[in-house]
Scaffold this motif. Structure first.
Motif, mmCIF file in Angstrom:
data_model
loop_
_atom_site.group_PDB
_atom_site.id
_atom_site.type_symbol
_atom_site.label_atom_id
_atom_site.label_comp_id
_atom_site.label_asym_id
_atom_site.label_seq_id
_atom_site.Cartn_x
_atom_site.Cartn_y
_atom_site.Cartn_z
ATOM 1 N N ASP A 13 1.006 -0.314 8.969
ATOM 2 C CA ASP A 13 -0.114 -1.231 8.697
ATOM 3 C C ASP A 13 -0.242 -1.482 7.199
ATOM 4 O O ASP A 13 -0.020 -0.581 6.385
ATOM 5 N N ILE A 14 -0.592 -2.710 6.864
ATOM 6 C CA ILE A 14 -0.937 -3.036 5.480
ATOM 7 C C ILE A 14 -2.448 -3.225 5.427
ATOM 8 O O ILE A 14 -3.002 -4.077 6.130
ATOM 9 N N LYS A 41 0.576 -0.181 2.024
ATOM 10 C CA LYS A 41 1.227 -0.055 3.328
ATOM 11 C C LYS A 41 1.237 1.419 3.714
ATOM 12 O O LYS A 41 1.533 2.289 2.884
ATOM 13 N N GLN A 91 -3.808 -3.500 -2.150
ATOM 14 C CA GLN A 91 -3.197 -3.571 -0.831
ATOM 15 C C GLN A 91 -2.148 -2.476 -0.737
ATOM 16 O O GLN A 91 -1.334 -2.304 -1.655
ATOM 17 N N ALA A 137 3.737 -2.997 0.160
ATOM 18 C CA ALA A 137 2.738 -3.925 0.700
ATOM 19 C C ALA A 137 2.860 -5.309 0.109
ATOM 20 O O ALA A 137 2.199 -6.247 0.550
#
Length: 393
Positions: A280-281, A332, A330, A350
């Protein structure tokens, strides 16, 4: 000879003597006493019957009672060959009381006494005379209303005796302090690391909350109040709150107890997979910078490490070259270890692919532009190359 001896004994009763006798008659304002060995009867005024104020004589004595008293005055009517002894039962009681209280004070012993009256400045108690407990000596805790103490029997310590000024000062606080110390020792012996117990928030500071465990105060550091980041204890607890705490450590010698509220709460990692997955980012906030990376919070109580190698595509010496605490980034999610409660994150990963390509293209363009510029700016070799080759050097 016998009559002369008895007469001399009778005549020897004088002011200041201590006598015994039997109550023969009760009047409204006095008591008539047959004085043992005395020529006359004794009279005890109502004011001298007790160390306390009484409205009726029969509150203190009854007919037939054997009592002791001091002779305060001898009144003789020689003309009529009559007389009487004025007596004080109160004076004798006060003397006995002072002797008893002095012994307790000298031996540092406690006594029990009943609260007979609640007054503005404290409590009045019966210790064979009027004793007083000032408000400041009633309890180790602050008490606003003393009315609940009326009629109760309290364990007390003698603080001050002053017979000349008829002053008896007592303390319940001193007894409570000893009891609290004993409770503290017992509690420190009984609790151990990893115990989960209840306590009450006693006071707050900028670095944490002190919890009363029942005689011992333990500290919950601000970092142990919640899984979430807490700036001040007031965000989580208030004075008087009952809380569940886990004992982290107990230092017997220094009487220090370290506690945690956070450890009694469900860990955010228990439900992390309901919100986050590897790959997920997500958006996060930089909470802390170290030489080896940055800790980023992606949810309440969920902080992951962005290793320095995962911060930027470019080489950096320290994280603070490109990041600062409080910055939104942001990231990841590279991995989640629920058992060890660790999250591995990457800012570099990310970054969208197009941004990476644009960066690569920008770098390529810079290289191309540099090459073009070099072509438009000939070197000495380009200008004099042929001539230099024809020189015989």
């Amino acid at each position: 000879m016998t009559e002369e001896f008895n007469e001399s004994m009778i005549n020897d009763i004088k002011e200041g003597d201590k006598i015994t006798g039997e109550v023969q008659q009760i009047e409204d304002k006095h008591v008539v006493v047959h004085v043992n060995g005395g020529k006359y009867n004794g009279i005890i005024p109502i004011s001298q019957l007790s160390t306390y104020h009484i409205d009726n004589v029969d509150e203190a004595v009854k007919v037939g009672d054997e009592i002791g008293a001091y002779v305060t005055k001898v009144e003789i009517d020689e003309e009529n060959e009559e007389g009487r002894y004025i007596l004080s039962k109160r004076q004798l009681e006060e003397e006995k009381s002072y002797e008893y209280l002095q012994e307790k004070l000298d031996n540092d012993e406690t006594i029990e006494a009943k609260v007979t009256e609640v007054v503005k400045g404290g409590l009045v108690v019966d210790v064979g005379q009027r004793g007083f407990i000032p408000a400041s000596l009633i309890s180790t805790e602050y008490i606003e209303d003393f009315s609940d103490y009326e009629g109760k029997v309290l364990e007390l310590k003698v603080e001050e005796l002053d017979p000349e000024n008829n002053r008896v000062i007592l303390s319940r606080k001193a007894v409570e302090a000893l009891e609290n110390e004993k409770k503290k020792e017992e509690l420190l012996q009984s609790i151990k690391a990893d115990d989960v117990i209840e306590g009450k928030v006693a006071r707050l500071t900028n670095f944490g909350a002190f919890i009363d465990l029942g005689g011992v105060d333990g500290l919950v550091h601000v970092s142990e109040l919640s899984h979430e980041h807490v700036k001040s204890p007031e965000e989580v607890v208030s004075i008087g709150d009952t809380v569940k705490v886990k004992v982290r450590s107990v230092e017997q010698d220094s009487e220090r107890v370290s506690l945690s509220i956070k450890d009694t709460l469900p860990s955010p990692f228990e439900t992390i997979q309901e919100k986050f997955n590897e790959g997920d980012i997500v958006e996060g906030k930089v909470m802390r910078l170290t030489s080896f990376g940055a800790f980023v919070e992606i949810g309440p109580g969920l902080q992951g490490l962005v290793h320095i190698s995962e911060i930027s595509h470019d080489h950096i010496g320290t994280p603070n070259e490109v990041l600062e605490v409080g910055q939104t980034v942001q990231v990841k999610i590279l991995s989640i270890n629920t058992e060890e409660e660790r999250i591995s994150l990457s800012i570099k990963a990310a970054q969208p692919k197009e941004e990476r390509n644009e960066a690569n293209e920008e770098t390529t363009q810079q290289y191309t532009n540099t090459s073009d510029e070099n072509e438009n700016n000939p070197t000495l070799g380009d200008v004099f190359g042929d001539k230099l080759r024809n020189l015989n050097l």
